[in-house]
Design a protein around this motif. Structure first.
Motif, mmCIF file in Angstrom:
data_model
loop_
_atom_site.group_PDB
_atom_site.id
_atom_site.type_symbol
_atom_site.label_atom_id
_atom_site.label_comp_id
_atom_site.label_asym_id
_atom_site.label_seq_id
_atom_site.Cartn_x
_atom_site.Cartn_y
_atom_site.Cartn_z
ATOM 1 N N ARG A 187 31.033 43.187 -42.877
ATOM 2 C CA ARG A 187 32.172 43.488 -42.019
ATOM 3 C C ARG A 187 32.321 44.978 -41.755
ATOM 4 O O ARG A 187 31.926 45.834 -42.554
ATOM 5 N N LEU A 220 31.893 42.038 -37.545
ATOM 6 C CA LEU A 220 30.753 42.205 -38.446
ATOM 7 C C LEU A 220 29.701 43.096 -37.789
ATOM 8 O O LEU A 220 29.618 43.186 -36.562
ATOM 9 N N ILE A 232 31.095 37.781 -45.392
ATOM 10 C CA ILE A 232 31.942 38.582 -44.505
ATOM 11 C C ILE A 232 32.147 39.981 -45.076
ATOM 12 O O ILE A 232 32.050 40.985 -44.357
#
Length: 443
Positions: free
Chosen positions: A219, A366, A215
């Motif tokens: 992101r 994302l 992530i």
């Protein structure tokens, strides 16, 4: 005179030394030799006597019984082919020590066993007094379902069970599944998985680190408020099976009947994890095509026209986590009709629900360059790590590694809803709501 005699006998003045002459005769040699002339005798071969092998004991299975399988037949302790310990008392079935209250044994009119609730349909006897069930919600769809075999919990069977579960990784902290606090989510209730870490804590830590890494790598800075009308399921979602229409309506009904709970700090709905995608990118096109196909075959989702306006644009968002949540909100945005009754989904006086539908909710977004394999991993971990209540701080800091495991007991339905694919989840929702008459049964 003595000196004269001495010199005559020894001209050099020293006494003469006698010379030794070698004596050789035909066939004999007395000359000195540095090596021994005696050869050692050859070693005798070692003879090993191997006893005859004991005859291999071949198990000859006993023929399958022909007697009816009644409620009395199932009483007692069993183990099944998926690794679960089962105890039957009356019509109640306990799986790994947990009573499955929603899935009692059901009987046919003649008193024979029909099923274990909506999860196992009885198929009949097998050899060695084993009983075969089919993992299906009804007899209409059991023919090609997976077999689950019950064996009596004898001493021999339990030794085999212990070895099997140990080799599959259920040792250490994993050998005490009841401490997880989730009804039914124990070894054997879903497919037993091979060992990938020393124990549960090691595996949880490794998977949370992986989720955090992926992530953070892809992101977009800060949180983004995204309206649900701009969201469709990602191509990778739920093993490419998409969403469960039954679960979408289950959530929408809950919002309508119980009120929409807005997320504040770490309470409320889960944080949506979305990918900002170009409509013309490869995965963007695949997500659109996949969702169009689902809309064409299932009328229970919001109408196709609602999404075509989105598809005609440049960008959209695809959901890796909380996909059912967004589409449940879209049912209100389109005032769709419930598949369970004729009621429309309307806001009423719920201001929080109206805000979530018309303005959107804070989401973790994302970038679109995240590969398909990483999307699948994030989607899987978001669901499988549901008991770790991670959050995002006000400054955008991701709080995953510090997430604490929530040991609060939850319903089996809630736990299983996170890990099943769309088809299985449809069956689970119908079982939870007691829906017995639906054209979606078997699909």
């Amino acid at each position: 005179m003595g000196q004269i005699v001495s010199r005559i006998c020894s001209p050099g003045g020293e006494p003469a030394k006698p010379q030794v002459t070698q004596l050789n005769a035909p066939g004999y040699d007395w000359s000195p030799s540095s090596e021994s002339q005696v050869e050692s005798a050859p070693e005798l071969p070692t003879i090993t006597v191997v006893p005859p092998a004991e005859p291999e004991v071949v198990h000859v299975p006993t023929p399958a019984p022909t007697t009816p399988i009644t409620l009395e037949t199932l009483q007692g302790s069993w183990v099944n082919s998926m690794g679960a310990k089962i105890i039957v008392t009356g019509t109640q079935v306990a799986l790994n020590g947990l009573p499955m209250k929603m899935h009692p044994i059901t009987l046919n009119e003649d008193g024979t066993v029909a099923s274990v609730g909506k999860i196992w349909q009885l198929n009949g006897w097998l050899e060695d007094e084993r009983i075969e069930f089919k993992e299906a919600p009804s007899r209409e769809v059991m023919e090609f379902a997976r077999s689950v075999v019950w064996s009596k919990a004898t001493e021999e069977n339990m030794k085999q069970w212990t070895q099997q579960m140990s080799s599959l990784g259920y040792a250490g902290s994993s050998s005490a599944p009841l401490s997880r606090g989730v009804e039914g989510c124990c070894p054997g209730t879903c497919d037993a998985k091979a060992k990938i870490a020393v124990d549960d804590k090691d595996r949880d830590k490794a998977e949370l680190e992986m989720l955090n890494k992926l992530i953070n790598e892809f992101r977009v800075p800060n949180m983004t408020v995204v309206p649900p009308r701009q969201v469709i399921p990602d191509f990778s979602n739920r093993g490419h099976t998409g969403l469960s229409v039954e679960h979408v309506h289950y959530l929408a009904s809950s919002f309508r009947d119980k009120g929409f709970q807005k997320r504040t700090k770490d309470a409320g709905h889960d944080i949506p994890v979305l990918v900002k995608e170009l409509c013309k990118s490869e995965l963007g096109r695949k997500s659109i095509e996949n969702w169009r196909g689902k809309l064409a075959e299932e009328s229970g989702f919001p109408p196709k026209d609602h999404y075509e306006r989105l598809f005609a644009g440049q960008e959209l968002y695809t959901s890796l986590g909380n996909g059912h949540f967004n589409q449940a909100l879209n049912l209100f945005g389109t005032e769709s009709i419930s598949i369970y009754n004729s009621q429309k989904y309307v806001f009423g006086h719920d201001a929080n629900l109206r805000e979530a539908v018309e303005i959107g909710v804070r989401s973790l977004v994302l970038r679109g360059d995240i590969p398909l394999r990483d999307r699948e991993t994030i989607s899987r971990l978001l669901n499988s790590k549901r008991e770790f209540k991670w959050n995002v701080a006000e400054d955008g800091t991701l709080l995953i590694l510090d997430a604490q495991e929530d040991h609060t007991t939850v319903k089996q339905f809630e736990a299983l809803s996170k890990v099943l694919d769309a088809v299985e989840l449809n069956c689970l929702v119908r079982a939870e709501l007691g829906v017995k008459d639906s054209h979606r049964i078997g699909k």
